[in-house]
Motif scaffolding. Structure first.
Motif, PDB file in Angstrom:
ATOM      1  N   ARG A   7      -5.267 -53.157 -31.041  1.00 53.65           N
ATOM      2  CA  ARG A   7      -3.903 -52.662 -30.915  1.00 53.65           C
ATOM      3  C   ARG A   7      -3.661 -52.015 -29.558  1.00 53.65           C
ATOM      4  NH1 ARG A   7       0.903 -53.994 -32.157  1.00 53.65           N
ATOM      5  NH2 ARG A   7       2.145 -52.687 -33.529  1.00 53.65           N
ATOM      6  N   GLN A  35      -2.471 -54.662 -26.998  1.00 61.68           N
ATOM      7  CA  GLN A  35      -1.113 -55.175 -27.169  1.00 61.68           C
ATOM      8  C   GLN A  35      -0.051 -54.129 -26.838  1.00 61.68           C
ATOM      9  OE1 GLN A  35      -0.278 -58.301 -27.605  1.00 61.68           O
ATOM     10  NE2 GLN A  35      -2.433 -58.879 -27.592  1.00 61.68           N
ATOM     11  N   HIS A  55       7.046 -51.117 -35.298  1.00 64.89           N
ATOM     12  CA  HIS A  55       6.357 -52.393 -35.100  1.00 64.89           C
ATOM     13  C   HIS A  55       5.071 -52.439 -35.925  1.00 64.89           C
ATOM     14  CE1 HIS A  55       4.080 -55.640 -33.149  1.00 64.89           C
ATOM     15  NE2 HIS A  55       5.253 -56.103 -32.776  1.00 64.89           N
ATOM     16  N   SER A  78       1.551 -54.541 -36.756  1.00 67.11           N
ATOM     17  CA  SER A  78       0.610 -55.596 -36.377  1.00 67.11           C
ATOM     18  C   SER A  78       0.066 -56.312 -37.606  1.00 67.11           C
ATOM     19  CB  SER A  78      -0.551 -55.010 -35.577  1.00 67.11           C
ATOM     20  OG  SER A  78      -1.268 -54.065 -36.350  1.00 67.11           O
ATOM     21  N   THR A 108       4.701 -59.514 -36.467  1.00 64.30           N
ATOM     22  CA  THR A 108       4.186 -60.519 -35.539  1.00 64.30           C
ATOM     23  C   THR A 108       4.468 -61.947 -35.972  1.00 64.30           C
ATOM     24  OG1 THR A 108       2.012 -60.434 -36.613  1.00 64.30           O
ATOM     25  CG2 THR A 108       2.354 -58.984 -34.710  1.00 64.30           C
ATOM     26  N   SER A 109       4.961 -62.144 -37.197  1.00 71.54           N
ATOM     27  CA  SER A 109       5.263 -63.504 -37.659  1.00 71.54           C
ATOM     28  C   SER A 109       6.292 -63.466 -38.783  1.00 71.54           C
ATOM     29  CB  SER A 109       3.990 -64.203 -38.169  1.00 71.54           C
ATOM     30  OG  SER A 109       3.565 -63.629 -39.397  1.00 71.54           O
ATOM     31  N   PRO A 122       5.971 -60.967 -31.493  1.00 70.45           N
ATOM     32  CA  PRO A 122       4.528 -61.261 -31.558  1.00 70.45           C
ATOM     33  C   PRO A 122       3.731 -60.512 -30.492  1.00 70.45           C
ATOM     34  CG  PRO A 122       5.646 -63.013 -30.401  1.00 70.45           C
ATOM     35  CD  PRO A 122       6.727 -62.059 -30.865  1.00 70.45           C
ATOM     36  N   GLN A 123       2.408 -60.654 -30.566  1.00 71.33           N
ATOM     37  CA  GLN A 123       1.554 -60.189 -29.489  1.00 71.33           C
ATOM     38  C   GLN A 123       1.791 -61.075 -28.267  1.00 71.33           C
ATOM     39  OE1 GLN A 123       0.358 -61.215 -32.581  1.00 71.33           O
ATOM     40  NE2 GLN A 123      -1.366 -59.926 -33.224  1.00 71.33           N
ATOM     41  N   CYS A 124       1.239 -60.649 -27.129  1.00 72.36           N
ATOM     42  CA  CYS A 124       1.484 -61.414 -25.903  1.00 72.36           C
ATOM     43  C   CYS A 124       0.221 -61.442 -25.047  1.00 72.36           C
ATOM     44  CB  CYS A 124       2.646 -60.811 -25.112  1.00 72.36           C
ATOM     45  SG  CYS A 124       2.441 -59.065 -24.673  1.00 72.36           S
ATOM     46  N   SER A 133      -4.910 -61.172 -32.921  1.00 72.17           N
ATOM     47  CA  SER A 133      -4.515 -60.921 -31.534  1.00 72.17           C
ATOM     48  C   SER A 133      -5.371 -61.732 -30.569  1.00 72.17           C
ATOM     49  CB  SER A 133      -4.617 -59.430 -31.205  1.00 72.17           C
ATOM     50  OG  SER A 133      -5.926 -58.942 -31.425  1.00 72.17           O
ATOM     51  N   PHE A 183       4.712 -66.642 -25.680  1.00 73.44           N
ATOM     52  CA  PHE A 183       3.795 -65.527 -25.866  1.00 73.44           C
ATOM     53  C   PHE A 183       3.382 -64.848 -24.564  1.00 73.44           C
ATOM     54  CE2 PHE A 183       3.414 -68.281 -29.535  1.00 73.44           C
ATOM     55  CZ  PHE A 183       3.460 -67.380 -30.588  1.00 73.44           C
ATOM     56  N   VAL A 229       7.809 -61.812 -24.073  1.00 70.60           N
ATOM     57  CA  VAL A 229       7.834 -60.915 -25.232  1.00 70.60           C
ATOM     58  C   VAL A 229       8.464 -59.573 -24.855  1.00 70.60           C
ATOM     59  CG1 VAL A 229       6.407 -59.691 -26.922  1.00 70.60           C
ATOM     60  CG2 VAL A 229       5.889 -62.064 -26.326  1.00 70.60           C
TER      61      VAL A 229
END
Length: 412
Positions: free
Chosen positions: A17, A20, A147, A149, A185-186, A209-211, A322, A394, A399
């Motif tokens: 985490r 991200q 947010h 994860s 994230t989805s 999402p993550q990047c 991630s 991504f 993002v």
């Protein structure tokens, strides 16, 4: 825009985490004051986004303080009275005291410094971060962007008992009802999270999402034998067993096919157990390596022929690792040992290969085809792979731009 952000995980703390949150905030065009953790005893990695803190307006590190008897209490309760341990560590986590310290630190910071946040942003896990956001929402009355994860009360990897499940459901509901925006994230995680809530509440959900940062990948092309790497941890039902079983089936049917092929498993886990599982396979086929720094992990990804995702068996998995997002940045073919769900869908969109960990014949057949593909790419000296359209979704720049658009919308 002034952002008051809460994330226990932040570099150099070596949590996924941390990566991200740091990457997203450093690419965000706003004045960010971040409250994060100084956690004695936690693993550190100075290579995680080393320039991120300099991009913040302010970074306040609040110590995670545990009493001298905390470890003893946890050990004894885990062994002799698990319900008590569960309430200390799973409702929602072990950071209850840190929550109180963060709130006091925020009170001490805001007035003397004249910082008036336009929006509160909290990042979980741990879910204590969202409970801090819940209290800040009450105190400050500002819009709140929460947010996630991972799923919360419905997380299949959380070992809740009946009491802690109930407690987490209650806390989750308070966050769901009071946050102005809930980001996941989805879309699959959104569906899982909101299956117990109204359609009206679901209107507050968005996908963020993550990047990955494309400037961080610069490894040389692979050489020597074909090398496929898995970077990550094994725990619970996520094990290398499906991979090992598939390799044994391939070797049984064609004992020369796996010559000059190596699967490297890099990260924390039981190395001796992996070696035991892979006994009987050709020497060097499965190699276990310890954790490496984040920067080295990106370099190893870039210098791989292929990259491996391994998930636990499930009917449908909402997990978006991630590490998969970093794999996308590495521009190498991806093989997913993962059930139907978020990761499988994304790997397929990229042009990768997926096999269910519970389907051995399918897994062995597709893994063999994947190795064939890697050999052909090596001969053709191909260095790029996958859908650019999907990859561009991504990037950190993309993002972060979506993040700012969401914040602008909620603060209007």
């Amino acid at each position: 825009m002034n952002i008051l952000a809460i994330s226990l995980a932040y570099p150099p703390l070596a949590y996924p985490r941390s990566i991200q949150v740091a990457r997203l905030l450093k690419h965000t065009e706003a004045k960010v004051v971040l409250f994060c953790a100084d956690e004695p005893g936690a693993r550190l990695d100075e290579t995680i986004e080393p320039d991120a803190e300099a991009r913040l307006h302010e970074c306040i590190r609040v110590p995670v303080i545990t009493g001298p008897t905390a470890g003893l209490i946890d050990r004894l309760s885990h062994k002799f009275y698990k319900p008590f341990w569960n309430r200390r560590n799973l409702a929602p986590d072990a950071y209850g005291h840190w929550r109180k310290d963060v709130l006091m630190s925020i009170d001490r910071y805001l007035q003397p410094n004249g910082f008036r946040p336009d929006v509160i942003v909290t990042f979980a896990q741990p879910f204590t971060d969202h409970l801090i956001g819940l209290e800040l929402k009450k105190r400050l009355g500002r819009p709140w962007f929460a947010h996630f994860s991972d799923p919360w009360a419905d997380n299949p990897f959380s070992p809740f008992d009946e009491k802690t499940k109930s407690m987490n459901l209650e806390m989750e509901r308070s966050v769901a009802e009071n946050a102005d925006v809930l980001a996941f994230t989805s879309s699959e995680t959104i569906d899982l999270f909101y299956q117990k809530y109204t359609d009206e509440l679901k209107k507050k959900a968005v996908v963020l999402p993550q990047c990955f940062d494309p400037t961080q990948f610069s490894g040389d092309p692979p050489n020597g034998g074909i090398t496929v790497r898995y970077l990550g941890n094994f725990y619970g039902r996520r094990t290398p067993q499906p991979l090992v079983d598939a390799l044994k089936q391939i070797a049984l049917n064609d004992n020369e096919f796996l010559d000059e092929v190596s699967f490297e498993l890099i990260g924390s886990g039981d190395a001796e157990e992996v070696r035991r599982l892979s006994s009987g396979l050709p020497k060097g086929l499965v190699v276990v390596r310890p954790n490496v720094s984040y920067a080295e992990s990106l370099d190893l990804m870039s210098r791989s022929d292929g990259l491996l995702v391994i998930d636990a068996p499930a009917e449908n998995s909402v997990v978006l690792p991630s590490k998969l997002i970093d794999y996308i940045g590495a521009n190498r073919p991806i093989f997913g040992i993962t059930p139907t769900g978020t990761a499988a869908k994304l790997i397929g969109e990229l042009g990768g290969t997926v096999a269910d960990p519970a389907e051995l014949d399918q897994l062995a057949s597709r893994l063999k085809d994947f190795i064939d593909e890697l050999r052909k790419r090596r001969i053709a000296q191909q260095t790029k792979w996958g859908s650019n359209r999907v990859r561009n979704r991504f990037t950190a720049e993309s993002v972060a731009s979506d993040f700012m658009s969401m914040l602008n919308k909620v603060t209007k």
